[in-house]
Design a protein around this motif. Structure first.
Motif, PDB file in Angstrom:
ATOM      1  N   THR A 119      52.519  20.499  23.649  1.00 14.31           N
ATOM      2  CA  THR A 119      52.894  21.332  24.790  1.00 14.31           C
ATOM      3  C   THR A 119      51.982  20.997  25.946  1.00 14.31           C
ATOM      4  O   THR A 119      50.856  20.508  25.752  1.00 14.31           O
ATOM      5  CB  THR A 119      52.802  22.833  24.450  1.00 14.31           C
ATOM      6  OG1 THR A 119      53.427  23.595  25.484  1.00 14.31           O
ATOM      7  CG2 THR A 119      51.356  23.286  24.316  1.00 14.31           C
ATOM      8  N   GLU A 120      52.445  21.247  27.154  1.00 12.62           N
ATOM      9  CA  GLU A 120      51.605  21.027  28.321  1.00 12.62           C
ATOM     10  C   GLU A 120      50.493  22.069  28.354  1.00 12.62           C
ATOM     11  O   GLU A 120      50.703  23.230  28.021  1.00 12.62           O
ATOM     12  CB  GLU A 120      52.437  21.089  29.602  1.00 12.62           C
ATOM     13  CG  GLU A 120      53.397  19.921  29.754  1.00 12.62           C
ATOM     14  CD  GLU A 120      54.108  19.919  31.096  1.00 12.62           C
ATOM     15  OE1 GLU A 120      53.680  20.684  32.002  1.00 12.62           O
ATOM     16  OE2 GLU A 120      55.080  19.179  31.252  1.00 12.62           O
ATOM     17  N   ARG A 121      49.325  21.633  28.752  1.00  8.79           N
ATOM     18  CA  ARG A 121      48.159  22.524  28.783  1.00  8.79           C
ATOM     19  C   ARG A 121      48.414  23.750  29.661  1.00  8.79           C
ATOM     20  O   ARG A 121      47.968  24.857  29.346  1.00  8.79           O
ATOM     21  CB  ARG A 121      46.947  21.747  29.287  1.00  8.79           C
ATOM     22  CG  ARG A 121      45.636  22.518  29.220  1.00  8.79           C
ATOM     23  CD  ARG A 121      44.486  21.588  29.533  1.00  8.79           C
ATOM     24  NE  ARG A 121      43.188  22.262  29.404  1.00  8.79           N
ATOM     25  CZ  ARG A 121      42.050  21.624  29.237  1.00  8.79           C
ATOM     26  NH1 ARG A 121      42.039  20.315  29.163  1.00  8.79           N
ATOM     27  NH2 ARG A 121      40.907  22.287  29.137  1.00  8.79           N
ATOM     28  N   SER A 122      49.155  23.569  30.748  1.00 11.22           N
ATOM     29  CA  SER A 122      49.431  24.675  31.655  1.00 11.22           C
ATOM     30  C   SER A 122      50.278  25.764  31.001  1.00 11.22           C
ATOM     31  O   SER A 122      50.275  26.914  31.455  1.00 11.22           O
ATOM     32  CB  SER A 122      50.137  24.158  32.912  1.00 11.22           C
ATOM     33  OG  SER A 122      51.362  23.512  32.575  1.00 11.22           O
ATOM     34  N   ASN A 123      51.008  25.410  29.937  1.00  8.35           N
ATOM     35  CA  ASN A 123      51.881  26.400  29.287  1.00  8.35           C
ATOM     36  C   ASN A 123      51.112  27.483  28.543  1.00  8.35           C
ATOM     37  O   ASN A 123      51.676  28.533  28.234  1.00  8.35           O
ATOM     38  CB  ASN A 123      52.829  25.700  28.296  1.00  8.35           C
ATOM     39  CG  ASN A 123      53.874  24.859  28.994  1.00  8.35           C
ATOM     40  OD1 ASN A 123      54.135  25.032  30.182  1.00  8.35           O
ATOM     41  ND2 ASN A 123      54.481  23.944  28.263  1.00  8.35           N
ATOM     42  N   VAL A 124      49.848  27.225  28.238  1.00  7.82           N
ATOM     43  CA  VAL A 124      49.077  28.207  27.468  1.00  7.82           C
ATOM     44  C   VAL A 124      48.087  28.982  28.339  1.00  7.82           C
ATOM     45  O   VAL A 124      47.331  29.811  27.835  1.00  7.82           O
ATOM     46  CB  VAL A 124      48.317  27.527  26.305  1.00  7.82           C
ATOM     47  CG1 VAL A 124      49.282  26.814  25.377  1.00  7.82           C
ATOM     48  CG2 VAL A 124      47.271  26.539  26.830  1.00  7.82           C
ATOM     49  N   SER A 125      48.133  28.720  29.648  1.00 10.93           N
ATOM     50  CA  SER A 125      47.155  29.354  30.536  1.00 10.93           C
ATOM     51  C   SER A 125      47.300  30.868  30.594  1.00 10.93           C
ATOM     52  O   SER A 125      46.332  31.584  30.868  1.00 10.93           O
ATOM     53  CB  SER A 125      47.270  28.773  31.950  1.00 10.93           C
ATOM     54  OG  SER A 125      48.574  28.996  32.477  1.00 10.93           O
ATOM     55  N   ASN A 126      48.518  31.390  30.335  1.00 14.24           N
ATOM     56  CA  ASN A 126      48.754  32.832  30.411  1.00 14.24           C
ATOM     57  C   ASN A 126      48.616  33.540  29.065  1.00 14.24           C
ATOM     58  O   ASN A 126      48.967  34.713  28.948  1.00 14.24           O
ATOM     59  CB  ASN A 126      50.161  33.106  30.964  1.00 14.24           C
ATOM     60  CG  ASN A 126      50.319  32.633  32.399  1.00 14.24           C
ATOM     61  OD1 ASN A 126      49.388  32.709  33.189  1.00 14.24           O
ATOM     62  ND2 ASN A 126      51.500  32.138  32.730  1.00 14.24           N
ATOM     63  N   LEU A 127      48.095  32.837  28.068  1.00 15.21           N
ATOM     64  CA  LEU A 127      48.022  33.414  26.728  1.00 15.21           C
ATOM     65  C   LEU A 127      46.644  33.981  26.378  1.00 15.21           C
ATOM     66  O   LEU A 127      46.455  34.469  25.268  1.00 15.21           O
ATOM     67  CB  LEU A 127      48.409  32.355  25.686  1.00 15.21           C
ATOM     68  CG  LEU A 127      49.869  31.892  25.711  1.00 15.21           C
ATOM     69  CD1 LEU A 127      50.076  30.749  24.716  1.00 15.21           C
ATOM     70  CD2 LEU A 127      50.798  33.046  25.378  1.00 15.21           C
ATOM     71  N   ARG A 128      45.697  33.910  27.286  1.00 14.07           N
ATOM     72  CA  ARG A 128      44.331  34.305  26.952  1.00 14.07           C
ATOM     73  C   ARG A 128      44.246  35.762  26.488  1.00 14.07           C
ATOM     74  O   ARG A 128      43.763  36.051  25.404  1.00 14.07           O
ATOM     75  CB  ARG A 128      43.392  34.087  28.146  1.00 14.07           C
ATOM     76  CG  ARG A 128      41.933  34.317  27.786  1.00 14.07           C
ATOM     77  CD  ARG A 128      41.024  34.127  28.975  1.00 14.07           C
ATOM     78  NE  ARG A 128      41.163  35.213  29.944  1.00 14.07           N
ATOM     79  CZ  ARG A 128      40.544  36.386  29.840  1.00 14.07           C
ATOM     80  NH1 ARG A 128      39.763  36.635  28.801  1.00 14.07           N
ATOM     81  NH2 ARG A 128      40.712  37.309  30.755  1.00 14.07           N
ATOM     82  N   LYS A 129      44.733  36.685  27.301  1.00 12.32           N
ATOM     83  CA  LYS A 129      44.634  38.099  26.939  1.00 12.32           C
ATOM     84  C   LYS A 129      45.531  38.467  25.760  1.00 12.32           C
ATOM     85  O   LYS A 129      45.081  39.147  24.834  1.00 12.32           O
ATOM     86  CB  LYS A 129      44.938  38.974  28.159  1.00 12.32           C
ATOM     87  CG  LYS A 129      43.842  38.946  29.214  1.00 12.32           C
ATOM     88  CD  LYS A 129      44.141  39.917  30.342  1.00 12.32           C
ATOM     89  CE  LYS A 129      43.002  39.922  31.360  1.00 12.32           C
ATOM     90  NZ  LYS A 129      43.277  40.863  32.497  1.00 12.32           N
ATOM     91  N   PRO A 130      46.808  38.044  25.750  1.00 18.66           N
ATOM     92  CA  PRO A 130      47.658  38.399  24.605  1.00 18.66           C
ATOM     93  C   PRO A 130      47.127  37.887  23.275  1.00 18.66           C
ATOM     94  O   PRO A 130      47.336  38.520  22.236  1.00 18.66           O
ATOM     95  CB  PRO A 130      49.003  37.760  24.956  1.00 18.66           C
ATOM     96  CG  PRO A 130      49.004  37.650  26.433  1.00 18.66           C
ATOM     97  CD  PRO A 130      47.587  37.364  26.804  1.00 18.66           C
ATOM     98  N   LEU A 131      46.439  36.740  23.287  1.00 21.32           N
ATOM     99  CA  LEU A 131      45.931  36.161  22.046  1.00 21.32           C
ATOM    100  C   LEU A 131      44.458  36.496  21.817  1.00 21.32           C
ATOM    101  O   LEU A 131      43.841  35.965  20.892  1.00 21.32           O
ATOM    102  CB  LEU A 131      46.120  34.642  22.051  1.00 21.32           C
ATOM    103  CG  LEU A 131      47.574  34.148  22.056  1.00 21.32           C
ATOM    104  CD1 LEU A 131      47.617  32.624  22.082  1.00 21.32           C
ATOM    105  CD2 LEU A 131      48.333  34.677  20.855  1.00 21.32           C
ATOM    106  N   GLU A 132      43.904  37.361  22.658  1.00 20.33           N
ATOM    107  CA  GLU A 132      42.507  37.789  22.518  1.00 20.33           C
ATOM    108  C   GLU A 132      41.552  36.608  22.495  1.00 20.33           C
ATOM    109  O   GLU A 132      40.731  36.449  21.590  1.00 20.33           O
ATOM    110  CB  GLU A 132      42.328  38.640  21.258  1.00 20.33           C
ATOM    111  CG  GLU A 132      43.148  39.921  21.249  1.00 20.33           C
ATOM    112  CD  GLU A 132      42.967  40.740  19.983  1.00 20.33           C
ATOM    113  OE1 GLU A 132      42.857  41.965  20.077  1.00 20.33           O
ATOM    114  OE2 GLU A 132      42.948  40.131  18.885  1.00 20.33           O
ATOM    115  N   LEU A 133      41.643  35.785  23.534  1.00 23.94           N
ATOM    116  CA  LEU A 133      40.815  34.593  23.635  1.00 23.94           C
ATOM    117  C   LEU A 133      39.753  34.793  24.711  1.00 23.94           C
ATOM    118  O   LEU A 133      39.972  35.500  25.695  1.00 23.94           O
ATOM    119  CB  LEU A 133      41.685  33.372  23.975  1.00 23.94           C
ATOM    120  CG  LEU A 133      42.811  33.069  22.984  1.00 23.94           C
ATOM    121  CD1 LEU A 133      43.687  31.944  23.514  1.00 23.94           C
ATOM    122  CD2 LEU A 133      42.245  32.702  21.624  1.00 23.94           C
TER     123      LEU A 133
END
Length: 402
Positions: A282-296
């Motif tokens: 996956t493109e790196r930019s696709n995971v930029s919005n996952l920090r809070k939902p995934l508790e990162l």
């Protein structure tokens, strides 16, 4: 050790012995031409497939170019590439014709060729046959989040990688009212919430397919030829692999983000996320919005640079794409999803249409004026050889001693 709580809740973690990082390591990025070839042409394939779905969804015989141009932002094409130019590169898929507007001016329209329509029907059939698998991938993604919920916008960024149909919000999730619910988020956006927790799905790929060594789950490791791992780094990596593995489906809020145990959990999250994708990338930019939902923690994507034996960062296509190394035997996926076979077939169609047009085989067809010269971007999409200098200080990949 892990402790399960009542069904429908994420699993809690008891107090691990959280070992802090003791060794500073610096790992370099090394170009891998084989895995780069896995990424080349991906943006064109994604855009072409989306345009086929958009045109096929209309009851009319085609769509005007101004309607298709309005979708530019959804296609992932370069900003300076017009949709009309892209469509004209593949005349065996998109057939151009003209209709008069209210002022009597001829306007370019595009419809699908019989060959493209046949591909679309085949893709719809495969999606129907794999619907349970595709839905489970979406369920597992939502189960990894702290509230079992994600904004539709975030899922939309991952829909191609997960195998979701282009219009998944209206064509797929509506069929599963017992599993999903659309909710209004506090920021005004629309979100998708998972209604039912399935403990059978709450098992990561690593847990299901790996054996423990001395009681620890270890990630498969491989490096680009000529990588040259230093002894100090090898020792650190061996010790890191022995750290406790935290499933991405458990509540990890009590983990200290400054420890190796927490870092191994972050690696496990993205290891699982990439396994949920069809092509394990996956493109790196696709995971930029996952920090809070995934508790990162902040700067969570540093794990991609710190663990080049697990993840490869490709610079093809003027973007950064994260590839899961273990999923490939050279440039071939070890396990191919039926939708991947369909995509490969369509990629061959696009390549053939591009070549035939370049040879002048479509010169006499009813096409509009050329908008810019054709390039070989689909055949060999490159952005030159470069290192991760644009990542900034994160490229040092240092693990600070605590």
């Amino acid at each position: 050790m892990l402790r399960r709580v009542k069904q429908g809740c994420r699993v809690s973690i008891s107090n691990y012995h959280q070992k802090r990082t003791l060794v500073n390591v610096k790992l370099k990025w090394v170009k891998d031409s084989v895995l780069d070839s896995v990424v080349a042409g991906g943006r064109q394939l994604k855009a072409g497939t989306a345009l086929v779905s958009i045109i096929a969804s209309q009851s009319t015989s085609g769509l005007p170019i101004y309607h298709l141009q309005s979708k530019h932002g959804q296609l992932g094409l370069p900003h300076d590439l017009k949709v009309s130019t892209f469509l004209r590169r593949y005349p065996n898929i998109f057939q151009e014709f003209f209709c008069l507007d209210s002022a009597g001016t001829p306007v370019p329209w595009f419809k699908l060729t019989p060959e493209a329509l046949e591909f679309h029907h085949e893709q719809v059939n495969v999606l129907r046959q794999c619907s349970t698998d595709i839905v489970n991938r979406l369920r597992k993604l939502l189960m990894m989040t702290n509230e079992r919920m994600l904004p539709l916008q975030t899922i939309d960024q991952l829909k191609w990688d997960l195998g979701l149909p282009h219009d998944f919000a209206s064509s797929l999730i509506i069929k599963y009212p017992n599993l999903f619910n659309l909710v209004d988020l506090t920021d005004g956006r629309l979100g998708l919430k998972l209604l039912a927790w399935d403990r059978k799905l709450a098992v990561s790929h690593l847990e299901a397919n790996s054996t423990k060594e001395n009681g620890a789950l270890m990630f498969p490791i491989g490096f680009t030829r000529g990588f040259g791992l230093k002894r100090k780094c090898m020792k650190w990596l061996e010790e890191w692999q022995k750290m406790p593995y935290t499933s991405p489906y458990v509540d990890a809020s009590n983990l200290d983000p400054r420890t190796d145990v927490s870092e191994k959990r972050i690696v496990g999250v993205f290891h699982e996320l990439l396994h949920l994708t069809l092509q394990k990338k996956t493109e790196r930019s696709n995971v930029s919005n996952l920090r809070k939902p995934l508790e990162l923690p902040q700067k969570f994507t540093k794990v991609f640079e710190r663990h080049p034996g697990i993840f490869y960062i490709s610079m093809k296509g003027d973007t950064q794409t994260i590839v899961l190394r273990e999923a490939y035997d050279r440039n071939q996926l070890i396990e191919k999803h039926p939708l991947v076979h369909i995509r490969e077939k369509f990629a061959n169609m696009m390549k053939q249409g591009f070549l035939d047009r370049s040879r002048g085989l479509y010169r006499d067809t009813n096409q509009g004026p050329e908008e810019g010269s054709l390039t070989s971007s689909f055949l060999d999409e490159t952005c030159g050889t470069r290192f991760l200098s644009d990542i900034g200080s994160e490229s040092d990949m240092r693990l600070e001693a605590k």
